[in-house]
Write a protein that holds these residues in place. Structure first.
Motif, PDB file in Angstrom:
ATOM      1  N   MET A 132      -1.700   9.078   2.194  1.00 43.74           N
ATOM      2  CA  MET A 132      -1.905   7.630   2.265  1.00 43.74           C
ATOM      3  C   MET A 132      -0.629   6.961   2.761  1.00 43.74           C
ATOM      4  SD  MET A 132      -3.015   5.051  -0.817  1.00 43.74           S
ATOM      5  CE  MET A 132      -3.153   3.303  -0.554  1.00 43.74           C
ATOM      6  N   GLU A 133      -0.746   6.084   3.765  1.00 43.64           N
ATOM      7  CA  GLU A 133       0.409   5.389   4.338  1.00 43.64           C
ATOM      8  C   GLU A 133       0.570   4.030   3.658  1.00 43.64           C
ATOM      9  OE1 GLU A 133       1.055   3.564   8.599  1.00 43.64           O
ATOM     10  OE2 GLU A 133       1.357   5.744   8.671  1.00 43.64           O
ATOM     11  N   ILE A 134       1.761   3.796   3.107  1.00 42.02           N
ATOM     12  CA  ILE A 134       2.029   2.563   2.369  1.00 42.02           C
ATOM     13  C   ILE A 134       3.223   1.857   3.012  1.00 42.02           C
ATOM     14  CG2 ILE A 134       2.615   1.570   0.129  1.00 42.02           C
ATOM     15  CD1 ILE A 134       1.407   4.023  -1.187  1.00 42.02           C
ATOM     16  N   PRO A 135       3.009   0.772   3.743  1.00 40.95           N
ATOM     17  CA  PRO A 135       4.145   0.011   4.288  1.00 40.95           C
ATOM     18  C   PRO A 135       4.843  -0.776   3.184  1.00 40.95           C
ATOM     19  CG  PRO A 135       2.091  -1.048   4.876  1.00 40.95           C
ATOM     20  CD  PRO A 135       1.709   0.229   4.183  1.00 40.95           C
ATOM     21  N   VAL A 136       6.155  -0.766   3.215  1.00 43.21           N
ATOM     22  CA  VAL A 136       6.953  -1.447   2.198  1.00 43.21           C
ATOM     23  C   VAL A 136       7.974  -2.342   2.895  1.00 43.21           C
ATOM     24  CG1 VAL A 136       8.595  -1.167   0.306  1.00 43.21           C
ATOM     25  CG2 VAL A 136       6.671   0.403   0.521  1.00 43.21           C
ATOM     26  N   GLU A 137       8.017  -3.591   2.499  1.00 44.34           N
ATOM     27  CA  GLU A 137       9.051  -4.500   2.978  1.00 44.34           C
ATOM     28  C   GLU A 137      10.256  -4.395   2.053  1.00 44.34           C
ATOM     29  OE1 GLU A 137       7.764  -8.478   3.444  1.00 44.34           O
ATOM     30  OE2 GLU A 137       6.199  -8.010   4.931  1.00 44.34           O
ATOM     31  N   THR A 138      11.416  -4.271   2.656  1.00 49.51           N
ATOM     32  CA  THR A 138      12.643  -4.132   1.874  1.00 49.51           C
ATOM     33  C   THR A 138      13.574  -5.305   2.153  1.00 49.51           C
ATOM     34  OG1 THR A 138      13.725  -2.831   3.605  1.00 49.51           O
ATOM     35  CG2 THR A 138      12.522  -1.622   1.898  1.00 49.51           C
TER      36      THR A 138
ATOM     37  N   GLY B 164      12.961  -1.993  -1.927  1.00 49.38           N
ATOM     38  CA  GLY B 164      11.626  -2.592  -1.871  1.00 49.38           C
ATOM     39  C   GLY B 164      10.829  -2.237  -3.117  1.00 49.38           C
ATOM     40  N   ARG B 165       9.525  -2.571  -3.079  1.00 50.30           N
ATOM     41  CA  ARG B 165       8.672  -2.300  -4.238  1.00 50.30           C
ATOM     42  C   ARG B 165       7.247  -2.051  -3.768  1.00 50.30           C
ATOM     43  NH1 ARG B 165       8.681  -3.307  -9.788  1.00 50.30           N
ATOM     44  NH2 ARG B 165       6.624  -3.662 -10.700  1.00 50.30           N
ATOM     45  N   CYS B 166       6.560  -1.098  -4.420  1.00 50.52           N
ATOM     46  CA  CYS B 166       5.166  -0.802  -4.085  1.00 50.52           C
ATOM     47  C   CYS B 166       4.483  -0.180  -5.309  1.00 50.52           C
ATOM     48  CB  CYS B 166       5.078   0.138  -2.888  1.00 50.52           C
ATOM     49  SG  CYS B 166       5.828   1.761  -3.161  1.00 50.52           S
ATOM     50  N   GLU B 167       3.166  -0.095  -5.234  1.00 48.68           N
ATOM     51  CA  GLU B 167       2.361   0.557  -6.267  1.00 48.68           C
ATOM     52  C   GLU B 167       1.848   1.885  -5.715  1.00 48.68           C
ATOM     53  OE1 GLU B 167       1.861  -0.407  -9.374  1.00 48.68           O
ATOM     54  OE2 GLU B 167       3.085  -2.226  -9.095  1.00 48.68           O
ATOM     55  N   LEU B 168       2.020   2.952  -6.477  1.00 47.60           N
ATOM     56  CA  LEU B 168       1.637   4.285  -6.021  1.00 47.60           C
ATOM     57  C   LEU B 168       0.546   4.861  -6.915  1.00 47.60           C
ATOM     58  CD1 LEU B 168       5.073   5.993  -5.228  1.00 47.60           C
ATOM     59  CD2 LEU B 168       3.497   4.924  -3.622  1.00 47.60           C
ATOM     60  N   PRO B 169      -0.608   5.236  -6.348  1.00 50.94           N
ATOM     61  CA  PRO B 169      -1.564   6.070  -7.108  1.00 50.94           C
ATOM     62  C   PRO B 169      -1.100   7.525  -7.060  1.00 50.94           C
ATOM     63  CG  PRO B 169      -2.447   5.528  -4.960  1.00 50.94           C
ATOM     64  CD  PRO B 169      -1.132   4.813  -5.056  1.00 50.94           C
TER      65      PRO B 169
ATOM     66  N   VAL C 283       6.437   3.735   4.352  1.00 49.43           N
ATOM     67  CA  VAL C 283       6.957   3.361   5.667  1.00 49.43           C
ATOM     68  C   VAL C 283       7.844   2.130   5.515  1.00 49.43           C
ATOM     69  CG1 VAL C 283       6.377   2.710   8.027  1.00 49.43           C
ATOM     70  CG2 VAL C 283       4.884   4.274   6.747  1.00 49.43           C
ATOM     71  N   ILE C 284       9.090   2.270   5.913  1.00 52.47           N
ATOM     72  CA  ILE C 284      10.062   1.159   5.894  1.00 52.47           C
ATOM     73  C   ILE C 284      10.476   0.923   7.340  1.00 52.47           C
ATOM     74  CG2 ILE C 284      12.295   0.352   5.058  1.00 52.47           C
ATOM     75  CD1 ILE C 284      11.927   2.240   2.666  1.00 52.47           C
ATOM     76  N   GLY C 285      10.100  -0.215   7.897  1.00 51.89           N
ATOM     77  CA  GLY C 285      10.335  -0.489   9.306  1.00 51.89           C
ATOM     78  C   GLY C 285      11.360  -1.573   9.547  1.00 51.89           C
ATOM     79  N   GLU C 286      11.512  -1.901  10.851  1.00 50.55           N
ATOM     80  CA  GLU C 286      12.406  -2.952  11.324  1.00 50.55           C
ATOM     81  C   GLU C 286      13.845  -2.711  10.906  1.00 50.55           C
ATOM     82  OE1 GLU C 286      11.093  -6.908  10.713  1.00 50.55           O
ATOM     83  OE2 GLU C 286       9.012  -6.504  11.200  1.00 50.55           O
ATOM     84  N   LEU C 287      14.298  -1.480  11.037  1.00 50.26           N
ATOM     85  CA  LEU C 287      15.693  -1.136  10.795  1.00 50.26           C
ATOM     86  C   LEU C 287      16.443  -1.207  12.119  1.00 50.26           C
ATOM     87  CD1 LEU C 287      15.196   1.891   8.380  1.00 50.26           C
ATOM     88  CD2 LEU C 287      15.609  -0.511   7.792  1.00 50.26           C
ATOM     89  N   PRO C 288      17.724  -1.603  12.115  1.00 47.08           N
ATOM     90  CA  PRO C 288      18.423  -1.899  13.375  1.00 47.08           C
ATOM     91  C   PRO C 288      18.711  -0.643  14.195  1.00 47.08           C
ATOM     92  CG  PRO C 288      19.934  -2.019  11.524  1.00 47.08           C
ATOM     93  CD  PRO C 288      18.567  -1.861  10.937  1.00 47.08           C
ATOM     94  N   LEU C 289      18.848  -0.856  15.527  1.00 41.71           N
ATOM     95  CA  LEU C 289      19.185   0.253  16.422  1.00 41.71           C
ATOM     96  C   LEU C 289      20.617   0.739  16.217  1.00 41.71           C
ATOM     97  CD1 LEU C 289      17.503  -0.634  19.837  1.00 41.71           C
ATOM     98  CD2 LEU C 289      16.848   1.120  18.185  1.00 41.71           C
ATOM     99  N   ALA C 290      21.470  -0.088  15.608  1.00 41.66           N
ATOM    100  CA  ALA C 290      22.840   0.351  15.320  1.00 41.66           C
ATOM    101  C   ALA C 290      22.893   1.365  14.186  1.00 41.66           C
ATOM    102  CB  ALA C 290      23.707  -0.859  14.965  1.00 41.66           C
TER     103      ALA C 290
ATOM    104  N   GLU D  97      12.474   3.197  12.212  1.00 45.68           N
ATOM    105  CA  GLU D  97      11.513   3.200  11.109  1.00 45.68           C
ATOM    106  C   GLU D  97      11.757   4.451  10.278  1.00 45.68           C
ATOM    107  OE1 GLU D  97       7.101   2.012  11.431  1.00 45.68           O
ATOM    108  OE2 GLU D  97       7.102   4.206  11.574  1.00 45.68           O
ATOM    109  N   THR D  98      11.756   4.275   8.963  1.00 44.67           N
ATOM    110  CA  THR D  98      11.973   5.396   8.046  1.00 44.67           C
ATOM    111  C   THR D  98      10.678   5.673   7.291  1.00 44.67           C
ATOM    112  OG1 THR D  98      14.313   4.871   7.758  1.00 44.67           O
ATOM    113  CG2 THR D  98      13.282   6.197   6.056  1.00 44.67           C
ATOM    114  N   ARG D  99      10.307   6.956   7.244  1.00 46.17           N
ATOM    115  CA  ARG D  99       9.119   7.386   6.493  1.00 46.17           C
ATOM    116  C   ARG D  99       9.558   8.317   5.371  1.00 46.17           C
ATOM    117  NH1 ARG D  99       3.911   6.978   8.739  1.00 46.17           N
ATOM    118  NH2 ARG D  99       3.897   5.640  10.600  1.00 46.17           N
ATOM    119  N   LEU D 100       9.203   7.928   4.157  1.00 50.73           N
ATOM    120  CA  LEU D 100       9.511   8.742   2.982  1.00 50.73           C
ATOM    121  C   LEU D 100       8.218   9.436   2.543  1.00 50.73           C
ATOM    122  CD1 LEU D 100      11.607   6.169   0.898  1.00 50.73           C
ATOM    123  CD2 LEU D 100      12.381   7.654   2.751  1.00 50.73           C
ATOM    124  N   GLU D 101       8.218  10.740   2.579  1.00 51.58           N
ATOM    125  CA  GLU D 101       7.065  11.491   2.071  1.00 51.58           C
ATOM    126  C   GLU D 101       7.302  11.757   0.594  1.00 51.58           C
ATOM    127  OE1 GLU D 101       4.645  15.687   2.688  1.00 51.58           O
ATOM    128  OE2 GLU D 101       6.047  14.992   4.227  1.00 51.58           O
ATOM    129  N   VAL D 102       6.444  11.177  -0.244  1.00 48.78           N
ATOM    130  CA  VAL D 102       6.623  11.288  -1.688  1.00 48.78           C
ATOM    131  C   VAL D 102       5.333  11.811  -2.309  1.00 48.78           C
ATOM    132  CG1 VAL D 102       8.318   9.426  -1.767  1.00 48.78           C
ATOM    133  CG2 VAL D 102       5.901   8.902  -2.108  1.00 48.78           C
TER     134      VAL D 102
END
Length: 543
Positions: free
Chosen positions: A1-7, A25-30, A37-44, A187-192
């Protein structure tokens, strides 16, 4: 399951040439496997520096961290999207003005066509179908309508010009922001694996380096102020205010973050220096550079000097504000010494824009006790310089950086502090003291006129006059010199000196320390003699 998270960025540690950023950030996990998915991270961002952690009511096992680029159809930054919307609106308004101008111009062209049909009007008048009065009314109509239409065109031109100026301004701002906030982002993807359901707060840290549009890092700035006691009392103190100037051009604003600045240089600690062969050779004459290379080198030196002057002038201008009678208290950073580096933790939270705008914060204020004296080099100038020597008794080293110098409320110029560890001595020149005067005069020049001798002998005598117009005693260090012979047939000898110098070097540098009471005058006198064969031409003497 893909869960986008704003940080949100919670903490930033800034180094001289990069920064370490912490997001949360914060999310609810079943229960089960998920992709956070944590996006919009800078190119630097440096992808290999990304680290993940987290905590929450859910039992979570982190399996992997993946970082890759993502392409957006639109720039993700909200302020860039707002600018793009404003530009589109202005472009629509300009198109509407173009359409209205086309209609007005068509009407003017139609009137011109009617005005040119003079033959038809003449036939109508001749056959009695029209009268002279009707013709006059028609001509007045042409004139009035033409004037109205052309006035409308001028008004449309003015309105269009204003809109184009607004559009050019917004487009320049958009180009600047797009350079820092491109449509490509990381974009960072954490597999948990959630072993139990619940809330989870993921936290990632990453390092940002030099972005394409500018740099990220900090540098120290100093405000050094000599505060002399009032009422003619002896003593004084030096107030040192240390600032950190932080710049980041990552395209990601640091809003409401905990900030610390560190002296560590991560990039310099990765590799031990390697020794290269050490060659000894005979000197070779330098090869002349092509004319173009000379021009480029000169231009580069000039550009560097202008940038340095501009960079050093900015903090100086900021510090020139007059001191208020009831000055505000300045909050300073907490010093944390780890042995290998020193960090300054700024209290509270700060906002630092991601467009390269410098942000300054105070990291230290110290009152140090100086040893004050004066320095004179009368052979070159009649100015007497105020000098302060003091030890760095603070808990942290003073890092290299530009310093704005003040004597009381008077700005006296710029200097640069070198790296000064705790306990080491600092020496600074703090302007010119007009109330201590020095004057050097040639009072004697005698030439041996005995013609039977084949040796020319010249005696020079100098007086250095000192006067203290201060209401307090003054110690003045005076430096002067007499010539050094570089030929075995030229003899130079110091004949008479009063008082005796406290120091005399092999290169004939003389140094005196003269103590002057208030309103006291003193004179230093010395003579030296130069002998050489009459036939030998000597250069470097006064004659």
């Amino acid at each position: 399951m893909e869960i986008p998270v704003e940080t949100v960025i919670t903490a930033v540690a800034v180094y001289p040439d990069r920064a370490r950023v912490t997001c949360r950030g914060r999310c609810e996990l079943p229960e089960g496997l998920h992709q956070i998915v944590i996006g919009e991270l800078p190119l630097a961002l440096e992808p290999e520096s990304v680290r993940a952690a987290g905590a929450g009511t859910a039992r979570v096992r982190l399996r992997s961290v993946d970082v890759h680029r993502r392409h957006y159809a639109q720039t993700p930054a909200a302020n860039v999207q707002a600018l793009e919307a404003q530009i589109e609106k202005l472009q629509d308004e300009l198109q509407a003005l173009d359409d209205r101008q086309a209609v007005k111009q068509a009407s003017i062209d139609h009137l011109d066509g009617l005005r040119e049909a003079t033959t038809e009007y003449a036939w109508g008048l001749a056959r009695g179908r029209s009268t002279v009065e009707n013709q006059a009314n028609l001509m007045r109509f042409f004139e009035e309508e033409d004037a109205r239409l052309r006035g409308d065109l001028r008004a449309l031109d003015t309105e269009q010009r204003d809109l184009k100026e607004q559009l050019a301004k917004l487009q320049a701002e958009l180009d600047q922001l797009r350079a820092a906030r491109p449509r490509q982002r990381y974009e960072t993807r954490l597999e948990v694996e959630a072993l139990s359901a619940g809330s989870f707060e993921p936290e990632i840290t990453y390092v940002v380096g030099q972005a394409a549009g500018g740099r990220t890092g900090w540098r120290p700035l100093y405000d050094i102020r000599l505060l002399e006691p009032s009422g003619g009392r002896a003593g004084g103190r030096v107030a040192v205010t240390a600032l950190a100037e932080i710049v980041q051009n990552t395209g990601q604003d640091w809003s409401d973050v905990r900030l610390s600045v560190s002296t560590a240089r991560p990039a310099l600690n990765q590799r031990v220096p390697e020794l290269k062969p050490w060659f000894v050779d005979v000197p070779h004459p330098p090869q002349p550079l092509p004319r173009m290379a000379h021009a480029k080198a000169a231009a580069a030196r000039q550009d560097f000097a202008m940038e340095s002057a501009a960079a050093d002038a900015a903090p100086a201008a900021m510090m020139m504000a007059p001191i208020r009678e009831a000055p505000v208290e300045v909050e300073v950073a907490e010093v944390q010494d780890s042995g290998t580096a020193v960090s300054f933790a700024v209290s509270g939270s700060v906002d630092i824009p991601g467009d390269g705008t410098p942000y300054k914060t105070t990291i230290g204020q110290h009152d140090l006790t100086p040893q004050l004296d004066f320095l004179a080099v009368p052979r070159h100038t009649d100015a007497v310089y105020r000098r302060a020597k003091f030890n760095n008794t603070t808990a942290a080293p003073l890092l290299p950086g530009p310093a704005s110098l003040y004597a009381g409320d008077e700005y006296i110029g710029q200097n640069r502090l070198e790296y000064t560890p705790t306990g080491a001595e600092i020496e600074l020149i703090l302007g010119v003291e007009e109330r201590v005067t020095v004057k050097r005069e040639l009072v004697r020049r005698e030439v041996d006129k005995r013609l039977l001798r084949d040796v020319r002998q010249v005696v020079y005598g100098y007086e250095i006059k000192l006067e203290n117009l201060l209401s307090t005693p003054a110690r003045v260090t005076v430096q002067d010199q007499y010539p050094v012979s570089r030929h075995d047939q030229i003899k130079v000898r110091l004949d008479r000196v009063a008082p005796e110098p406290v120091e005399q070097t092999d290169l004939h540098i003389l140094k005196w320390q003269i103590d002057l009471a208030p309103a006291e005058k003193k004179i230093i006198r010395y003579d030296y003699q130069v002998e050489h064969p009459r036939a030998l031409q000597v250069v470097g003497l006064l004659d």
